[in-house]
Design a protein around this motif. Structure first.
Motif: not given
Length: 174
Positions: A69-83, A85-90
């Motif tokens: 991966k090119d680190d410069r093209t990474d963008k913050a993932e939207p809230a719907d892309a969370k698993s 488990a991540e949604q529950f923990r948040s």
């Protein structure tokens, strides 16, 4: 003295010759078999139609890209892309008590929380605890189930919390 002659037992029905199957019956069964093969093939290749894309937020397996991966093209993932488990923990991190937050850190996977129809909703929470229902982490399992009921609502839902071996820790209605 009269001599008695043993009587021969009589058969109630004379023996019947075996029935022969008719050509029409055999042809009809053969055609039914061929039609059944076509129906099965149509169902297998047709697949029921609809969308072939999976838009649910289930925990998906991680794949490794062939290119780095090119680190410069990474963008913050939207809230719907969370698993789930991540949604529950948040959700627990925002709304839970300190003990619920500590217990929720042990959640490894959540399934069934994204699809609710208020008829018979069933969610499963998997943890890294051990011991099952009678083990030392039963209290944390109940805390996780309680936190789940605070984060999700259903008219007829059941959440089940499992340990890392798949044994039941706790469950609750939500």
């Amino acid at each position: 003295m009269s001599q008695q002659h043993p009587q021969q037992p009589t058969q109630p029905f004379p023996p019947q010759p075996p029935k022969k199957r008719g050509v029409g019956k055999i042809a009809g069964l053969g055609c039914a078999g061929i039609i059944a093969v076509f129906v099965v093939a149509a169902v297998a290749t047709g697949g029921g139609g609809g969308d072939s894309e999976d838009t649910s937020s289930k925990d998906k397996p991680v794949t490794v890209d062939s290119k780095p991966k090119d680190d410069r093209t990474d963008k913050a993932e939207p809230a719907d892309a969370k698993s789930q488990a991540e949604q529950f923990r948040s959700c627990v991190a925002k709304n839970g008590t300190d003990t619920e937050k500590a217990a929720a850190e042990h959640v490894t996977k959540v399934t069934g929380a994204d699809k609710r129809n208020d008829i018979l909703d069933s969610a499963e929470v998997f943890t890294d605890f051990t011991g099952g229902l009678m083990g030392p982490h039963q209290g944390e399992g109940k805390l996780i189930a309680s936190a789940f009921t605070s984060c999700y609502e259903s008219k007829n839902g059941l959440v089940t919390v499992y340990d890392k071996d798949g044994e039941l820790l706790a469950n609750a209605n939500y």
